[in-house]
Design an enzyme around this catalytic site. Sequence first.
Site, PDB file in Angstrom:
ATOM      1  CE  LYS A 186      -4.672 -13.664  -5.075  1.00  0.00           C
ATOM      2  NZ  LYS A 186      -3.589 -12.881  -4.489  1.00  0.00           N
ATOM      3  CE  LYS A 197      -7.224  -9.412  -4.180  1.00  0.00           C
ATOM      4  NZ  LYS A 197      -6.881  -9.399  -2.767  1.00  0.00           N
TER       5      LYS A 197
HETATM    6  N1  CTP Z   1       3.257 -15.078   0.490  1.00  0.00           N
HETATM    7  C1  CTP Z   1       3.975 -15.338   1.679  1.00  0.00           C
HETATM    8  N2  CTP Z   1       3.707 -14.606   2.805  1.00  0.00           N
HETATM    9  C2  CTP Z   1       2.752 -13.647   2.788  1.00  0.00           C
HETATM   10  C3  CTP Z   1       2.033 -13.364   1.605  1.00  0.00           C
HETATM   11  C4  CTP Z   1       2.324 -14.103   0.457  1.00  0.00           C
HETATM   12  O1  CTP Z   1       4.831 -16.227   1.712  1.00  0.00           O
HETATM   13  N3  CTP Z   1       2.501 -12.965   3.904  1.00  0.00           N
HETATM   14  C5  CTP Z   1       3.565 -15.860  -0.710  1.00  0.00           C
HETATM   15  C6  CTP Z   1       2.373 -16.645  -1.231  1.00  0.00           C
HETATM   16  O2  CTP Z   1       2.240 -17.892  -0.560  1.00  0.00           O
HETATM   17  C7  CTP Z   1       2.757 -16.836  -2.690  1.00  0.00           C
HETATM   18  C8  CTP Z   1       3.491 -15.520  -3.026  1.00  0.00           C
HETATM   19  O3  CTP Z   1       3.894 -14.967  -1.755  1.00  0.00           O
HETATM   20  O4  CTP Z   1       3.680 -17.909  -2.816  1.00  0.00           O
HETATM   21  C9  CTP Z   1       2.637 -14.540  -3.787  1.00  0.00           C
HETATM   22  O5  CTP Z   1       1.453 -14.317  -3.038  1.00  0.00           O
HETATM   23  P1  CTP Z   1       0.306 -13.288  -3.455  1.00  0.00           P
HETATM   24  O6  CTP Z   1      -0.976 -14.010  -3.590  1.00  0.00           O
HETATM   25  O7  CTP Z   1       0.757 -12.468  -4.601  1.00  0.00           O
HETATM   26  O8  CTP Z   1       0.300 -12.323  -2.146  1.00  0.00           O
HETATM   27  P2  CTP Z   1      -0.768 -12.099  -0.985  1.00  0.00           P
HETATM   28  O9  CTP Z   1      -0.263 -10.995  -0.126  1.00  0.00           O
HETATM   29  O10 CTP Z   1      -1.053 -13.412  -0.288  1.00  0.00           O
HETATM   30  O11 CTP Z   1      -2.065 -11.601  -1.777  1.00  0.00           O
HETATM   31  P3  CTP Z   1      -3.619 -11.632  -1.368  1.00  0.00           P
HETATM   32  O12 CTP Z   1      -3.764 -11.008  -0.014  1.00  0.00           O
HETATM   33  O13 CTP Z   1      -4.301 -10.850  -2.466  1.00  0.00           O
HETATM   34  O14 CTP Z   1      -4.054 -13.096  -1.382  1.00  0.00           O
END
Ligand code: CTP
Length: 138
Positions: free
Chosen positions: A48, A50
């Site tokens: 990512k 980050k």
């Molecule tokens: N996920 C989800 N709904 C969201 C955010 C995440 O269903 N609003 C799901 C993702 O599809 C994944 C899991 O939660 O299966 C973990 O996602 P993660 O990447 O840790 O979270 P994000 O909030 O999407 O992080 P980022 O913004 O850094 O991409």
Amino acid sequence: MKKYKVGYTQGTFDLFHIGHLNLLNNAKKLCDYLIVGVNTDRLVKEYKCKDTIIKQKDRIEIVANIKAVDEVILTDTLDKLVVLDKIKFDVIFIGDDWKNNERWINTKNELAEKKIDVVFLPYTKRVSTTKITKICNK
Ligand code: CTP
């Protein structure tokens, strides 16, 4: 009746939010035993590009204490075949935001050969770690 015995899902789960909770609860509805792979800080930095806000030691502890979760492991790879060498599961769950992603299309094909399903669960709109971070930095 639950469809699968052992389910696996993997993510960063940084700044744990309702989207993460919905994903884990929906996954557990479809399997008897849910294993969650929590991405290491090193892996997140690599893919990512980050730094995590909440470090892996705390992220793994938070996820381990979610009711739907039966077991947690730290994962240092995105390659699900490598994970499969270490733990056995018969389905992988992932949010449907990844449905058209090339890596996940390949993963689905690779796992199908081993009779392991990939199930895309509904993504919770309007919330993500990235969005929370942006609001906090305003
Ligand atoms: N996920 C989800 N709904 C969201 C955010 C995440 O269903 N609003 C799901 C993702 O599809 C994944 C899991 O939660 O299966 C973990 O996602 P993660 O990447 O840790 O979270 P994000 O909030 O999407 O992080 P980022 O913004 O850094 O991409």
